[in-house]
Design a protein around this motif. Structure first.
Motif, PDB file in Angstrom:
ATOM      1  N   TRP A  21      -7.913   1.425   0.525  1.00  0.00           N
ATOM      2  CA  TRP A  21      -7.991   2.798   0.995  1.00  0.00           C
ATOM      3  C   TRP A  21      -7.237   2.659   2.189  1.00  0.00           C
ATOM      4  CZ3 TRP A  21     -12.390   0.694  -0.073  1.00  0.00           C
ATOM      5  CH2 TRP A  21     -13.593   0.582   1.343  1.00  0.00           C
ATOM      6  N   ARG A  37     -10.594  -2.123  -4.851  1.00  0.00           N
ATOM      7  CA  ARG A  37      -9.779  -0.669  -4.527  1.00  0.00           C
ATOM      8  C   ARG A  37      -9.757  -1.062  -3.170  1.00  0.00           C
ATOM      9  NH1 ARG A  37     -12.289   3.752  -1.984  1.00  0.00           N
ATOM     10  NH2 ARG A  37     -13.858   3.189  -1.744  1.00  0.00           N
ATOM     11  N   VAL A  58     -14.198  -1.557 -11.840  1.00  0.00           N
ATOM     12  CA  VAL A  58     -12.985  -1.597 -11.107  1.00  0.00           C
ATOM     13  C   VAL A  58     -13.084  -2.835  -9.921  1.00  0.00           C
ATOM     14  CG1 VAL A  58     -12.266  -0.009  -8.356  1.00  0.00           C
ATOM     15  CG2 VAL A  58     -12.922   0.390 -10.433  1.00  0.00           C
ATOM     16  N   PRO A  73     -12.203   5.738  -8.296  1.00  0.00           N
ATOM     17  CA  PRO A  73     -10.891   6.178  -9.296  1.00  0.00           C
ATOM     18  C   PRO A  73     -11.177   6.523 -11.024  1.00  0.00           C
ATOM     19  CG  PRO A  73     -10.752   4.680  -7.907  1.00  0.00           C
ATOM     20  CD  PRO A  73     -12.200   4.272  -7.972  1.00  0.00           C
ATOM     21  N   SER A 119      -6.712   6.455  -2.535  1.00  0.00           N
ATOM     22  CA  SER A 119      -6.484   4.728  -2.948  1.00  0.00           C
ATOM     23  C   SER A 119      -6.471   4.608  -4.162  1.00  0.00           C
ATOM     24  CB  SER A 119      -8.492   5.212  -3.286  1.00  0.00           C
ATOM     25  OG  SER A 119      -9.256   6.122  -4.254  1.00  0.00           O
ATOM     26  N   TRP A 120      -6.000   2.588  -4.257  1.00  0.00           N
ATOM     27  CA  TRP A 120      -5.442   2.083  -5.357  1.00  0.00           C
ATOM     28  C   TRP A 120      -6.621   1.204  -5.920  1.00  0.00           C
ATOM     29  CZ3 TRP A 120      -3.891   3.239  -0.524  1.00  0.00           C
ATOM     30  CH2 TRP A 120      -2.878   3.937  -0.169  1.00  0.00           C
ATOM     31  N   ALA A 121      -6.424   1.446  -7.142  1.00  0.00           N
ATOM     32  CA  ALA A 121      -7.810   0.582  -7.665  1.00  0.00           C
ATOM     33  C   ALA A 121      -7.303  -0.297  -8.928  1.00  0.00           C
ATOM     34  CB  ALA A 121      -9.356   1.690  -8.711  1.00  0.00           C
TER      35      ALA A 121
END
Length: 163
Positions: free
Chosen positions: A36, A34, A31, A17, A46-48
């Motif tokens: 997902w 993360r 990162v 990301p 996905s969130w990071a």
């Protein structure tokens, strides 16, 4: 571009990301977290949490695989600053979870949803993932995962594809 090429390109964006081309470049970002969720027949996201110097940013990347594609995969990105205290509380709850990391797997399937979480820092990282329902001994992780997504979605602008 073949379907396999689109899948590979979309997954590369979801997995990295910090490199998403539609959002501000975050030079020297790390990162730190993360998570997902990749369902077979819905939008995958996905969130990071990216750390840049002393600042934190929450970034969501979404691949809308439900829409017909002629060439490039259809992806969306969004980002907001993240308060360090919010991130620390989330990570503290994650660190409190104890589970056996290596379990025998007896499930077989094709369609469904893949979930996961990874953390990273200099010199230490971990990645855990599961398909459909997490093993019973991972239930706290599965609950944390769902809670983290809900918290992140509350901080980010509304997603373009319906999640």
């Amino acid at each position: 571009m073949t379907n396999g090429d689109r899948y590979t390109k979309a997954m590369a964006l979801l997995e990295s990301p910090a490199k998403y081309p539609g959002l501000p470049a975050r030079d020297r970002s790390l990162v730190q977290l993360r998570i997902w969720r990749y369902p077979s027949f819905q939008a995958s996201s996905s969130w990071a949490v990216l750390r840049v110097a002393k600042a934190h940013f929450l970034r969501r990347i979404t691949w809308d695989q439900r829409r017909p594609v002629i060439a490039e995969p259809i992806t969306y990105g969004s980002e907001v600053p993240l308060d360090a205290a919010v991130f620390e509380a989330l990570v503290h709850r994650l660190q409190a979870i104890q589970l056996p990391p290596f379990l025998p797997v007896s499930t077989v399937g094709i369609d469904g949803t893949s979930y996961g979480v990874e953390v990273g820092s200099f010199g230490l990282s971990a990645r855990l993932s599961w398909w459909e329902s997490a093993p019973e001994t991972w239930s706290l992780l599965q609950e944390w995962h769902a809670s983290a997504i809900a918290q992140f979605e509350g901080l980010l602008p509304v997603s373009t594809p319906s999640l």
